[in-house]
Design a protein around this motif. Structure first.
Motif, short mmCIF file in Angstrom:
data_model
loop_
_atom_site.label_atom_id
_atom_site.label_comp_id
_atom_site.label_asym_id
_atom_site.label_seq_id
_atom_site.Cartn_x
_atom_site.Cartn_y
_atom_site.Cartn_z
N ASN A 127 0.78 -1.23 0.00
CA ASN A 127 0.00 0.00 0.00
C ASN A 127 0.81 1.29 0.00
O ASN A 127 0.31 2.32 -0.44
N SER A 181 -3.98 3.30 -2.92
CA SER A 181 -5.39 3.24 -3.27
C SER A 181 -6.15 4.54 -3.09
O SER A 181 -7.23 4.71 -3.68
N TYR A 182 -5.61 5.46 -2.26
CA TYR A 182 -6.36 6.68 -1.95
C TYR A 182 -5.46 7.90 -2.14
O TYR A 182 -4.23 7.81 -2.14
#
Length: 240
Positions: A171, A189-190
């Protein structure tokens, strides 16, 4: 007249014969030329080096496999040459009686890729530099900002923690080192930035972040966050 002890004579002759055969075989073995180089890697993953690259390193240092005798081969020197290569963690070199030169290679493992205005390179777990390889590109976080080979040591614990943790390694995609020494991390992812702060209390901060993430992922509001601040040990501060 003393009787000849044929048993003793036979024993002495056998001993001399064994010494002769051992010396003869040792001499022949030492004069045997290296006929083949056998190279094996401990892992087939992250192949920064190839057999041809290692083979060329060996040949450059002993003149060619078909032209050198085993007794002229300095295995310690060959190991030292390979160990000095920036992508090799450990090398073992040994020869066999059939003329094979066996080489076992353990490659270094990069943990991040540093990008500067004029250069790009990997760092391994000890902070040693590794040049980029045309043969393989490692999937590791990109590091930019106020970092160099000279000042990277304080950040190694942070980078190693990301590397060894399955969740973090998947991540965390990048790290920016600010002039103040604070670290800002990027999530895959963000869009929010992770303000990590100084590379201190690393395990505690990441523990807080993982607890926050696994709780927040259940809430669609996580997509609205712009900043996740981990600088405060007792809590995670979020900004929208």
């Amino acid at each position: 007249m003393r009787r000849i002890n044929w048993h003793t004579i036979r024993l002495v002759l056998i001993i001399f014969a064994m010494i002769f055969l051992y010396s003869f075989s040792s001499k022949r073995n030492s004069q045997r030329k290296i006929s083949k180089i056998d190279i094996k890697f401990d892992s087939e993953e992250n192949m920064f080096l190839t057999n041809d690259m290692v083979n060329n390193l060996l040949i450059q240092n002993f003149g060619g496999a078909s032209t050198i005798q085993k007794d002229k081969l300095d295995l310690n020197t060959l190991e030292a040459v390979l160990d000095d290569h920036e992508m090799i963690e450990k090398a073992q070199v040994f020869s066999t009686i059939d003329g094979f030169l066996n080489t076992r290679i353990t490659q270094k493992t990069p943990i991040v890729r540093v990008i500067t205005d004029s250069d790009s390179y990997y760092l391994d777990s000890k902070g040693d530099r590794m040049s980029l390889s045309e043969n393989f590109s490692a999937r590791v976080p990109l590091v930019v900002g106020a970092i160099s080979e000279e000042n990277c040591k304080p950040y190694l614990k942070l980078f190693n923690e990301i590397k060894k943790d399955d969740f973090l390694s998947k991540n965390i995609t990048a790290a920016q080192i600010m002039p103040s020494g604070n670290v800002i991390l990027t999530n895959r992812s963000y869009d929010y930035k992770i303000v990590f702060g100084k590379p201190m209390n690393v395990e505690r901060k990441f523990k807080n972040y993982k607890a926050f993430f696994h709780h927040a992922i259940k809430d669609t509001l996580i997509k609205n966050y712009k900043e996740i601040n981990l600088m405060f040990i007792q809590q995670v501060v979020c900004k929208k």
